[in-house]
Design a protein around this motif. Structure first.
Motif, PDB file in Angstrom:
ATOM      1  N   THR A 126      -6.673  11.902   5.362  1.00 10.97           N
ATOM      2  CA  THR A 126      -6.694  10.680   4.559  1.00 10.97           C
ATOM      3  C   THR A 126      -7.999  10.601   3.776  1.00 10.97           C
ATOM      4  OG1 THR A 126      -7.602   9.407   6.411  1.00 10.97           O
ATOM      5  CG2 THR A 126      -5.207   9.417   6.146  1.00 10.97           C
ATOM      6  N   VAL A 127      -7.904   9.983   2.615  1.00  8.33           N
ATOM      7  CA  VAL A 127      -9.055   9.829   1.737  1.00  8.33           C
ATOM      8  C   VAL A 127      -9.239   8.343   1.448  1.00  8.33           C
ATOM      9  CG1 VAL A 127     -10.022  10.341  -0.530  1.00  8.33           C
ATOM     10  CG2 VAL A 127      -8.728  12.095   0.695  1.00  8.33           C
ATOM     11  N   GLN A 128     -10.412   7.824   1.760  1.00 14.02           N
ATOM     12  CA  GLN A 128     -10.735   6.432   1.468  1.00 14.02           C
ATOM     13  C   GLN A 128     -11.338   6.339   0.077  1.00 14.02           C
ATOM     14  OE1 GLN A 128     -10.839   3.204   3.531  1.00 14.02           O
ATOM     15  NE2 GLN A 128     -10.878   2.760   1.347  1.00 14.02           N
ATOM     16  N   LEU A 129     -10.760   5.488  -0.766  1.00 16.45           N
ATOM     17  CA  LEU A 129     -11.285   5.262  -2.110  1.00 16.45           C
ATOM     18  C   LEU A 129     -11.770   3.823  -2.228  1.00 16.45           C
ATOM     19  CD1 LEU A 129      -8.195   6.978  -3.092  1.00 16.45           C
ATOM     20  CD2 LEU A 129     -10.181   7.744  -4.370  1.00 16.45           C
ATOM     21  N   ARG A 130     -12.554   3.585  -3.248  1.00  9.33           N
ATOM     22  CA  ARG A 130     -13.023   2.218  -3.512  1.00  9.33           C
ATOM     23  C   ARG A 130     -12.910   1.974  -4.999  1.00  9.33           C
ATOM     24  NH1 ARG A 130     -18.486  -0.275  -3.895  1.00  9.33           N
ATOM     25  NH2 ARG A 130     -18.236  -2.476  -3.354  1.00  9.33           N
TER      26      ARG A 130
ATOM     27  N   VAL B 258     -10.966  -6.227  11.629  1.00  6.45           N
ATOM     28  CA  VAL B 258     -10.118  -6.003  12.806  1.00  6.45           C
ATOM     29  C   VAL B 258      -9.078  -4.909  12.594  1.00  6.45           C
ATOM     30  CG1 VAL B 258     -10.433  -8.365  13.607  1.00  6.45           C
ATOM     31  CG2 VAL B 258      -8.464  -7.824  12.183  1.00  6.45           C
ATOM     32  N   SER B 259      -8.808  -4.534  11.325  1.00  5.72           N
ATOM     33  CA  SER B 259      -7.748  -3.539  11.121  1.00  5.72           C
ATOM     34  C   SER B 259      -8.095  -2.451  10.113  1.00  5.72           C
ATOM     35  CB  SER B 259      -6.449  -4.232  10.683  1.00  5.72           C
ATOM     36  OG  SER B 259      -6.552  -4.738   9.365  1.00  5.72           O
ATOM     37  N   GLY B 260      -9.283  -2.511   9.513  1.00 10.79           N
ATOM     38  CA  GLY B 260      -9.694  -1.459   8.596  1.00 10.79           C
ATOM     39  C   GLY B 260      -9.422  -1.802   7.151  1.00 10.79           C
ATOM     40  N   PRO B 261     -10.061  -1.051   6.234  1.00  8.40           N
ATOM     41  CA  PRO B 261      -9.866  -1.294   4.801  1.00  8.40           C
ATOM     42  C   PRO B 261      -8.472  -0.881   4.349  1.00  8.40           C
ATOM     43  CG  PRO B 261     -11.178   0.677   5.150  1.00  8.40           C
ATOM     44  CD  PRO B 261     -10.995   0.056   6.492  1.00  8.40           C
ATOM     45  N   GLY B 262      -8.090  -1.362   3.169  1.00  4.00           N
ATOM     46  CA  GLY B 262      -6.791  -1.001   2.620  1.00  4.00           C
ATOM     47  C   GLY B 262      -5.671  -1.909   3.061  1.00  4.00           C
ATOM     48  N   PHE B 263      -5.982  -3.035   3.705  1.00  2.00           N
ATOM     49  CA  PHE B 263      -4.933  -3.964   4.130  1.00  2.00           C
ATOM     50  C   PHE B 263      -4.280  -4.601   2.899  1.00  2.00           C
ATOM     51  CE2 PHE B 263      -8.886  -6.263   3.837  1.00  2.00           C
ATOM     52  CZ  PHE B 263      -8.557  -7.470   3.265  1.00  2.00           C
ATOM     53  N   ALA B 264      -3.037  -5.042   3.061  1.00  2.00           N
ATOM     54  CA  ALA B 264      -2.293  -5.631   1.951  1.00  2.00           C
ATOM     55  C   ALA B 264      -2.619  -7.114   1.836  1.00  2.00           C
ATOM     56  CB  ALA B 264      -0.792  -5.440   2.144  1.00  2.00           C
ATOM     57  N   ARG B 265      -2.948  -7.563   0.595  1.00  2.00           N
ATOM     58  CA  ARG B 265      -3.280  -8.968   0.379  1.00  2.00           C
ATOM     59  C   ARG B 265      -3.138  -9.301  -1.089  1.00  2.00           C
ATOM     60  NH1 ARG B 265      -5.991  -6.917  -2.841  1.00  2.00           N
ATOM     61  NH2 ARG B 265      -8.159  -6.252  -2.833  1.00  2.00           N
TER      62      ARG B 265
END
Length: 673
Positions: free
Chosen positions: A109-113, A510-517
């Motif tokens: 997995t690759v985390q982007l910003r 509590v659940s990490g980046p990339g959550f849906a909102r």
């Protein structure tokens, strides 16, 4: 929204070996991804370059690379070539899979910003200041990008006349001597100015009103009167406001609200002079009991939106999870609601429906059709308990429709505004002849198409209020007349956009980046100056080791947006349910009724001026946990929304897991003598 997340998860699934088979490890030891670092400006794109390497660091020649967006829905999109479009600000995560025939897949997995663009404008908290010699005042400048994202660029301050008023790097202003100065805030190429007038020391300063008595949550608007050394009135003073104790808030204009009962000391400061008064605050005392008048549990399918026929004796209840239907329910006796008929269409789920004002037709959404012919369905409901499909409309809408809103106007006819899942546009369909609908117009936000999404709509007085997910609240003129908009050619009036990741930092924690909102629902107050907007926020995955109701929960906040200056909307208050989210709601006069997902059904008092934390002010009128052992999902409340019947004042609450609840908010109990 649930359907979209399900589709997202399906799209991100990788090919896995069939049960009972074991494949040897992949010859791919690691996946090398460039570029680094992985910050992308919202609106830009980047192509990921990937190499599948073995343990010796050599390329594996027969590796096939696949890309999928694992999380960060609505913030970015990636295609089969690795081209990633940063649609909006967020923290998307991309899954990259290297597949070699005959071996297990190698997944990384690759985390982007995705970050805001360069500052294009700066907002200041006031148009001008009048300070007294010796006074200090804090200014906060907020830079925004061209697409209205809050920029992270540092703001620099300067004073054109520091001998009169100086300002430090944090925007802290000190009034030095009588005179005038222009303060400048700059960030990148964007600048904004605010004129400051500094007056001589005051003889006296007074505050009004004096010693007011109010309830929790009532707003007191304080003002000051000042005189100079000669006793002449000095107008326009900008005092520095404080209060104690600290359970409440006061703004720069002197609007004060207390959260708890008690006595508060409010103070205005102008240079060496100050004035104070005591505010006596009593309990708001709006809590009332509720009773369950009637129940209609559903076990075959989860249930979605509820809508009432204008006659007040028929309810329509949608289904999810393969339901393909809308139930027609006789509610003439609310204590004993009963399904009489249903309309069944190829959709797998129905998110929304609405009836025409005359009660003769209904429009319902189609989002998950087996043949991918989505769009809308028009039903004849001259016989309200027996709806019959007479037409559908799929042109340009095969990606699915989540929400609809009917707009009927003598000048423009009957039109339905629909949210287009495929393009992220608001499409307009004319229904002057319901059996032969036709395309009338379209509108979409000005940014890359990838991942654009509009969720919900509300229309009042020819203005459309769109919940545009990552684009926030969008207000369009579709027939109001002031801005020249029509249903076929909507015109943008204004936008209110905010930092979703910052607002929901707890969810990332509590659940990490990339959550849906995103901005999910908007309701324009019919007889006031507010728009209530609510966010839908999902955890990024379930709680490890948990199951059923403990595996996750929803989050979300309702914001109160003041649109008295509709071209410059601003957030003034908020409400966050405890242990639940915000989904759909309904406003009747001074009460807002809410489906708060895991938190059940809520109703709260929205009377008067609204400022600050509404839950802290004890504005909640009633609540009900709608968990039920006999529903589709046992013992787990998941309230979708509520509609209030004007015929009897009852709240018709639709719970996704547990069917329909009919609820009465009872009169306040009389004190025991």
């Amino acid at each position: 929204m649930i359907a979209h997340l399900s589709a997202l998860l399906l799209a991100s699934l990788q090919v896995v070996p069939q049960q009972g088979t074991t494949l040897p490890p992949s010859p791919v030891d690691r996946i090398e991804v460039s570029p680094r670092p992985r910050e992308i400006t919202a609106g830009d794109s980047v192509r990921l370059t990937v190499r599948a390497l073995d343990a010796q660091g050599k390329p594996v020649p027969n590796a096939t690379i696949r890309y999928a967006l694992r999380s960060g829905w609505g913030e970015a999109a990636i295609d089969s070539t690795g081209l990633l479009v940063a649609s909006s600000v967020g923290k998307p995560i991309v899954t990259i899979t290297a597949m070699v025939p005959g071996s297990a897949p190698k997944i990384e997995t690759v985390q982007l910003r995705t970050i805001p663009g360069a500052p294009a404008r700066i907002e200041l908290p006031a148009k001008r200041l009048t300070l007294v010699v010796g006074q200090s005042y804090q200014l906060v400048a907020v830079p925004f990008s061209r697409t209205n994202d809050r920029s992270t660029a540092a703001v620099k301050w300067s004073s054109g006349m520091p001998a009169a008023a100086r300002v430090d790097a944090n925007g802290f202003v000190t009034a030095v001597a009588p005179g005038k100065a222009v303060l400048t805030a700059s960030a990148g190429s964007a600048t904004a100015t605010i004129p400051v007038t500094v007056v001589s020391a005051l003889r006296a300063l007074s505050i009004s009103p004096s010693a007011p008595s109010v309830r929790q949550g009532d707003v007191v608007k304080f003002s000051v009167k000042a005189t100079d050394a000669s006793g002449r009135a000095v107008g326009g003073i900008t005092p520095t406001w404080t209060f104690a104790p600290g359970d409440g808030q006061i703004d720069a204009e002197g609007s004060f609200v207390a959260y708890r009962p008690g006595d508060y000391v409010v103070t205005a400061v102008g240079g060496a002079r100050s004035a104070s008064t005591v505010v006596h605050v009593t309990e708001r005392d709006v809590r009332r009991p509720v009773s369950v008048v009637g129940r209609l549990p559903r076990t075959a399918f989860p249930t979605s939106e509820v809508w009432l026929h204008p006659n007040g004796t028929v309810a329509y209840l949608g289904t999810h999870g393969g339901g393909d239907r809308v139930y027609a329910i006789d509610i003439s006796n609310p204590a004993s609601p009963r399904v009489v008929d249903s309309i069944v269409v190829n959709t797998r789920l129905v998110n929304d429906m609405q009836t025409t004002a005359d009660g003769n037709y209904m429009v319902l959404t189609r989002e998950g059709a087996a043949d991918r012919r989505n769009g809308i369905v028009i039903a004849d409901i001259h016989d309200p308990l027996h709806p019959k499909q007479i037409a559908d409309f799929t042109e340009g809408l095969t990606g699915g429709v989540h929400s609809v809103y009917l707009y009927e106007n003598p000048k423009f006819g009957r039109n339905v505004f629909v949210t287009n899942d495929g393009t992220g546009a608001i499409d307009v369909v004319n229904l002057d002849d319901p059996a032969h609908p036709k395309r009338a117009g379209s509108w979409k936000t000005d940014r890359p198409d990838a991942a654009r999404y509009v969720h919900d709509l509300d229309i009042v007085d020819g203005l459309l209020y769109a919940s545009y997910w990552n684009d926030g609240l969008i207000i369009l003129d579709i027939g109001n007349g002031k801005w020249g908009g029509t249903p076929s050619k909507p015109v943008l009036v204004s936008q209110f956009k905010y930092d979703l990741d910052s607002l929901y930092k707890e969810v990332e924690d509590v659940s990490g980046p990339g959550f849906a909102r995103g901005t999910h629902t908007a309701w324009r107050q019919r007889d006031g100056k507010y728009v209530f907007i609510g966010d839908e926020v999902y955890l990024n995955g379930e709680v490890k080791g948990a199951k059923d109701a403990s595996a996750g929960r929803m989050y979300g906040t309702l914001q109160v947006i003041d649109v008295s200056d509709i071209e410059h909307p601003k957030s003034v208050a908020w409400y966050t349910p405890e242990n639940g989210g915000v989904h759909n709601y309904w406003v009747v006069k001074d009460t807002l009724y809410m489906g708060a997902y895991d938190a059940g059904f809520h109703a709260f008092d929205i009377s008067g001026e609204l400022r600050g934390d509404l839950r802290a002010q004890n504005r909640e009128i009633a609540s009900l946990n709608t968990a039920d052992m006999t529903g589709n999902t046992a013992n787990h409340a998941f309230d979708w929304g509520v509609v209030v019947n004007p015929k009897d004042g009852l709240a018709y609450v639709n719970d996704f897991n547990n069917g329909l609840w009919i609820v009465r908010i009872e009169p306040k109990a009389k004190p025991v003598m």
